[in-house]
Design a protein around this motif. Structure first.
Motif, PDB file in Angstrom:
ATOM      1  N   TYR A  44       0.862  -1.171   0.000  1.00  0.00           N
ATOM      2  CA  TYR A  44       0.000   0.000   0.000  1.00  0.00           C
ATOM      3  C   TYR A  44       0.905   1.229   0.000  1.00  0.00           C
ATOM      4  O   TYR A  44       1.772   1.353   0.864  1.00  0.00           O
ATOM      5  CB  TYR A  44      -0.899  -0.016   1.232  1.00  0.00           C
ATOM      6  N   PRO A  45       0.744   2.128  -0.952  1.00  0.00           N
ATOM      7  CA  PRO A  45       1.653   3.273  -1.050  1.00  0.00           C
ATOM      8  C   PRO A  45       1.417   4.316   0.044  1.00  0.00           C
ATOM      9  O   PRO A  45       0.308   4.446   0.560  1.00  0.00           O
ATOM     10  CB  PRO A  45       1.331   3.862  -2.425  1.00  0.00           C
ATOM     11  N   ARG A  46       2.471   5.057   0.348  1.00  0.00           N
ATOM     12  CA  ARG A  46       2.343   6.187   1.270  1.00  0.00           C
ATOM     13  C   ARG A  46       1.487   7.254   0.596  1.00  0.00           C
ATOM     14  O   ARG A  46       1.336   7.278  -0.632  1.00  0.00           O
ATOM     15  CB  ARG A  46       3.720   6.759   1.595  1.00  0.00           C
ATOM     16  N   LYS A  47       0.937   8.155   1.404  1.00  0.00           N
ATOM     17  CA  LYS A  47       0.047   9.191   0.868  1.00  0.00           C
ATOM     18  C   LYS A  47       0.723  10.051  -0.190  1.00  0.00           C
ATOM     19  O   LYS A  47       0.109  10.376  -1.213  1.00  0.00           O
ATOM     20  CB  LYS A  47      -0.475  10.072   2.002  1.00  0.00           C
ATOM     21  N   ASP A  48       1.983  10.411   0.039  1.00  0.00           N
ATOM     22  CA  ASP A  48       2.656  11.257  -0.951  1.00  0.00           C
ATOM     23  C   ASP A  48       2.871  10.517  -2.270  1.00  0.00           C
ATOM     24  O   ASP A  48       2.752  11.094  -3.346  1.00  0.00           O
ATOM     25  CB  ASP A  48       3.969  11.814  -0.407  1.00  0.00           C
ATOM     26  N   THR A  49       3.125   9.224  -2.183  1.00  0.00           N
ATOM     27  CA  THR A  49       3.288   8.416  -3.397  1.00  0.00           C
ATOM     28  C   THR A  49       1.952   8.251  -4.110  1.00  0.00           C
ATOM     29  O   THR A  49       1.899   8.302  -5.343  1.00  0.00           O
ATOM     30  CB  THR A  49       3.901   7.050  -3.062  1.00  0.00           C
ATOM     31  N   MET A  50       0.885   8.072  -3.349  1.00  0.00           N
ATOM     32  CA  MET A  50      -0.453   7.987  -3.956  1.00  0.00           C
ATOM     33  C   MET A  50      -0.744   9.251  -4.763  1.00  0.00           C
ATOM     34  O   MET A  50      -1.235   9.174  -5.891  1.00  0.00           O
ATOM     35  CB  MET A  50      -1.523   7.807  -2.874  1.00  0.00           C
ATOM     36  N   LYS A  51      -0.429  10.399  -4.187  1.00  0.00           N
ATOM     37  CA  LYS A  51      -0.681  11.681  -4.852  1.00  0.00           C
ATOM     38  C   LYS A  51       0.149  11.805  -6.122  1.00  0.00           C
ATOM     39  O   LYS A  51      -0.359  12.218  -7.173  1.00  0.00           O
ATOM     40  CB  LYS A  51      -0.375  12.827  -3.882  1.00  0.00           C
ATOM     41  N   LYS A  52       1.415  11.417  -6.047  1.00  0.00           N
ATOM     42  CA  LYS A  52       2.279  11.492  -7.228  1.00  0.00           C
ATOM     43  C   LYS A  52       1.791  10.570  -8.340  1.00  0.00           C
ATOM     44  O   LYS A  52       1.787  10.946  -9.517  1.00  0.00           O
ATOM     45  CB  LYS A  52       3.717  11.137  -6.860  1.00  0.00           C
ATOM     46  N   LEU A  53       1.371   9.364  -7.975  1.00  0.00           N
ATOM     47  CA  LEU A  53       0.853   8.435  -8.982  1.00  0.00           C
ATOM     48  C   LEU A  53      -0.442   8.953  -9.598  1.00  0.00           C
ATOM     49  O   LEU A  53      -0.631   8.899 -10.812  1.00  0.00           O
ATOM     50  CB  LEU A  53       0.642   7.050  -8.365  1.00  0.00           C
ATOM     51  N   PHE A  57      -1.023   9.978 -13.605  1.00  0.00           N
ATOM     52  CA  PHE A  57      -2.054   9.407 -14.472  1.00  0.00           C
ATOM     53  C   PHE A  57      -3.210  10.367 -14.749  1.00  0.00           C
ATOM     54  O   PHE A  57      -4.149  10.031 -15.460  1.00  0.00           O
ATOM     55  CB  PHE A  57      -2.588   8.110 -13.871  1.00  0.00           C
ATOM     56  N   GLY A  58      -3.162  11.566 -14.177  1.00  0.00           N
ATOM     57  CA  GLY A  58      -4.190  12.570 -14.441  1.00  0.00           C
ATOM     58  C   GLY A  58      -5.502  12.284 -13.737  1.00  0.00           C
ATOM     59  O   GLY A  58      -6.571  12.641 -14.252  1.00  0.00           O
ATOM     60  N   LEU A  59      -5.433  11.668 -12.581  1.00  0.00           N
ATOM     61  CA  LEU A  59      -6.628  11.335 -11.807  1.00  0.00           C
ATOM     62  C   LEU A  59      -6.482  11.856 -10.386  1.00  0.00           C
ATOM     63  O   LEU A  59      -5.407  12.285  -9.982  1.00  0.00           O
ATOM     64  CB  LEU A  59      -6.819   9.814 -11.752  1.00  0.00           C
ATOM     65  N   THR A  60      -7.567  11.793  -9.638  1.00  0.00           N
ATOM     66  CA  THR A  60      -7.470  12.085  -8.213  1.00  0.00           C
ATOM     67  C   THR A  60      -7.052  10.807  -7.497  1.00  0.00           C
ATOM     68  O   THR A  60      -7.152   9.701  -8.055  1.00  0.00           O
ATOM     69  CB  THR A  60      -8.823  12.551  -7.635  1.00  0.00           C
ATOM     70  N   VAL A  61      -6.606  10.947  -6.274  1.00  0.00           N
ATOM     71  CA  VAL A  61      -6.241   9.777  -5.471  1.00  0.00           C
ATOM     72  C   VAL A  61      -7.443   8.853  -5.331  1.00  0.00           C
ATOM     73  O   VAL A  61      -7.327   7.632  -5.473  1.00  0.00           O
ATOM     74  CB  VAL A  61      -5.697  10.203  -4.087  1.00  0.00           C
ATOM     75  N   ASP A  62      -8.610   9.429  -5.074  1.00  0.00           N
ATOM     76  CA  ASP A  62      -9.823   8.612  -4.936  1.00  0.00           C
ATOM     77  C   ASP A  62     -10.119   7.834  -6.211  1.00  0.00           C
ATOM     78  O   ASP A  62     -10.452   6.653  -6.158  1.00  0.00           O
ATOM     79  CB  ASP A  62     -11.037   9.477  -4.566  1.00  0.00           C
TER      80      ASP A  62
END
Length: 69
Positions: A44-53, A57-62
């Motif tokens: 499971y990625p860290r929050k900062d990595t989730m945001k970067k990913l 990809f041009g999407l929101t974290v959600d």
């Protein structure tokens, strides 16, 4: 131990764009191994990595991590 599901959305977006796991990983500042584990649902990625990913990809974290559609 928590089991995470494979992130099909990440997999599909990466494949549609003709990108390797390594290229995505380098773009967001993580190792290819870490990216592979996230995509396969083994990490499971860290929050900062989730945001970067999500940004990559041009999407929101959600949308990338929690939207089931």
């Amino acid at each position: 131990m928590v089991n995470f599901m494979r992130n099909e959305k990440m997999y599909q977006l990466r494949r549609e764009r003709g990108l390797t796991q390594k290229k995505v990983a380098m773009a967001v500042g993580i190792t290819q191994s870490a990216y592979a584990m996230i995509e396969r649902g083994r990490r499971y990625p860290r929050k900062d990595t989730m945001k970067k990913l999500a940004d990559f990809f041009g999407l929101t974290v959600d949308e990338l991590f929690f939207d089931e559609n």
